[in-house]
Design a protein around this motif. Sequence first.
Motif, mmCIF file in Angstrom:
data_model
loop_
_atom_site.group_PDB
_atom_site.id
_atom_site.type_symbol
_atom_site.label_atom_id
_atom_site.label_comp_id
_atom_site.label_asym_id
_atom_site.label_seq_id
_atom_site.Cartn_x
_atom_site.Cartn_y
_atom_site.Cartn_z
ATOM 1 N N LEU A 91 0.826 -1.205 0.000
ATOM 2 C CA LEU A 91 0.000 0.000 0.000
ATOM 3 C C LEU A 91 0.860 1.254 0.000
ATOM 4 N N GLY A 92 1.902 1.264 0.808
ATOM 5 C CA GLY A 92 2.752 2.443 0.882
ATOM 6 C C GLY A 92 3.517 2.723 -0.388
ATOM 7 N N PHE A 93 3.919 1.648 -1.105
ATOM 8 C CA PHE A 93 4.703 1.824 -2.323
ATOM 9 C C PHE A 93 3.849 1.985 -3.575
ATOM 10 N N LEU A 94 2.509 1.922 -3.420
ATOM 11 C CA LEU A 94 1.649 2.118 -4.597
ATOM 12 C C LEU A 94 1.833 3.513 -5.187
ATOM 13 N N ASP A 95 1.872 4.507 -4.313
ATOM 14 C CA ASP A 95 1.933 5.904 -4.740
ATOM 15 C C ASP A 95 2.365 6.735 -3.533
ATOM 16 N N PRO A 96 3.087 7.838 -3.744
ATOM 17 C CA PRO A 96 3.481 8.661 -2.595
ATOM 18 C C PRO A 96 2.310 9.176 -1.765
ATOM 19 N N LEU A 97 1.146 9.341 -2.389
ATOM 20 C CA LEU A 97 -0.026 9.840 -1.671
ATOM 21 C C LEU A 97 -0.939 8.728 -1.179
ATOM 22 N N ALA A 98 -0.597 7.462 -1.456
ATOM 23 C CA ALA A 98 -1.496 6.356 -1.100
ATOM 24 C C ALA A 98 -1.633 6.211 0.410
ATOM 25 N N TRP A 99 -0.520 6.360 1.145
ATOM 26 C CA TRP A 99 -0.601 6.182 2.594
ATOM 27 C C TRP A 99 -1.459 7.250 3.277
ATOM 28 N N PRO A 100 -1.232 8.557 3.004
ATOM 29 C CA PRO A 100 -2.115 9.562 3.631
ATOM 30 C C PRO A 100 -3.585 9.380 3.266
ATOM 31 N N LEU A 101 -3.864 9.024 2.005
ATOM 32 C CA LEU A 101 -5.246 8.785 1.608
ATOM 33 C C LEU A 101 -5.823 7.575 2.333
ATOM 34 N N ALA A 102 -4.996 6.549 2.536
ATOM 35 C CA ALA A 102 -5.463 5.364 3.261
ATOM 36 C C ALA A 102 -5.771 5.701 4.712
ATOM 37 N N MET A 103 -4.978 6.568 5.335
ATOM 38 C CA MET A 103 -5.237 6.955 6.721
ATOM 39 C C MET A 103 -6.530 7.772 6.818
ATOM 40 N N THR A 104 -6.807 8.612 5.811
ATOM 41 C CA THR A 104 -8.068 9.351 5.794
ATOM 42 C C THR A 104 -9.248 8.397 5.674
ATOM 43 N N THR A 105 -9.122 7.426 4.768
ATOM 44 C CA THR A 105 -10.175 6.417 4.625
ATOM 45 C C THR A 105 -10.346 5.616 5.902
ATOM 46 N N LEU A 106 -9.232 5.261 6.543
ATOM 47 C CA LEU A 106 -9.298 4.504 7.789
ATOM 48 C C LEU A 106 -9.976 5.315 8.892
ATOM 49 N N ALA A 107 -9.739 6.625 8.919
ATOM 50 C CA ALA A 107 -10.384 7.477 9.923
ATOM 51 C C ALA A 107 -11.899 7.498 9.720
ATOM 52 N N ILE A 108 -12.343 7.592 8.472
ATOM 53 C CA ILE A 108 -13.784 7.603 8.184
ATOM 54 C C ILE A 108 -14.404 6.262 8.538
ATOM 55 N N VAL A 109 -13.728 5.168 8.160
ATOM 56 C CA VAL A 109 -14.236 3.832 8.471
ATOM 57 C C VAL A 109 -14.256 3.615 9.985
#
Length: 325
Positions: A91-109
């Motif tokens: 997940l982290g190596f998918l894209d430089p912005l993938a990790w912050p976006l994943a944390m935002t999604t995780l916060a909503i979930v």
Amino acid sequence: MADGPSFSLLNPFAAVDLNIDGHADGIKQWAISHRSAIQPIKNFFDGMITGIESALQAVPPTVMLILFVLVAWQAAGRRVAILVAACLLALGFLDPLAWPLAMTTLAIVASAVILCVIIGLPLGIIAGKSDRFEAAIRPLLDTMQTIPAFVYLVPVVMLVGIGNVSGVIVTIIFALPPLVRLTSLGIRGVNPSVVEAARAFGATPNQIMFKVELPLATPTILAGLNQTIMLSLSMVVIASMISVKGLGNEVLRAMGRLDAGKAIVGGLGIVLLAIVLDRITQGLGRSGRERGHRHWWQAGPVGLILRLFKGPTKSPAKATLEETP
């Protein structure tokens, strides 16, 4: 003024107009005029989402990855911990912005799941205890599970507006029923003889609930929690249509631009995050027999630390020989 269509038994629907769309416009005007009454609830939801997101974004990715791996190891074992580590690295190596976006999604979930637990667990317990209450809420749960998400996007946006708060509310509506149903099923599945034995030994109703029924129903309740988490993740793309941030918004923007690369990054990120959460929650729901009849603190990193502090144990025979003069 032209006459309306005449009534016919072969086509009665053409001559009857219930004016549902006109009534819906009235509901819309009422929602707009009373939007201020919803503002305290919106502020509470917004504060909760912002707090969780700020905490997740403040932790460095490497530290967060290690925390996830340790939790997975404790909950489900080493193999799941290795799988979680691989998924988070991907997940982290998918894209430089993938990790912050994943944390935002995780916060909503996480916000949606916490609120689902606060609402759904008491409702499930009451439904497991009362046949009348269970029969009363069953049609509501059926409606929440079957109604298309696009249908209630509009009234939620009218009341709350667009943004993460609306996304959490929509997610709660979609993901709440499994937790209520499986909590009720777990309570009803407790062996009545165990409850009668506890009552015969003088246990109070609260003691029976918290020390007998809920512990025995925990695997079923955690299965409902797992389903709630998975349904919450499945809503992130639909909720992005009302300006909910995160990986779902990345997928929606990629679809609008026909950008296959960004769509793959967003979609694969959601899949990897779903695998991580699914494996951890499945591990939490394992029974004592599956854990080798050990307590949760006797395995994983916690068990390793306890063994290190306790030191090597001596066999009884060896201890007897050392004590003999």
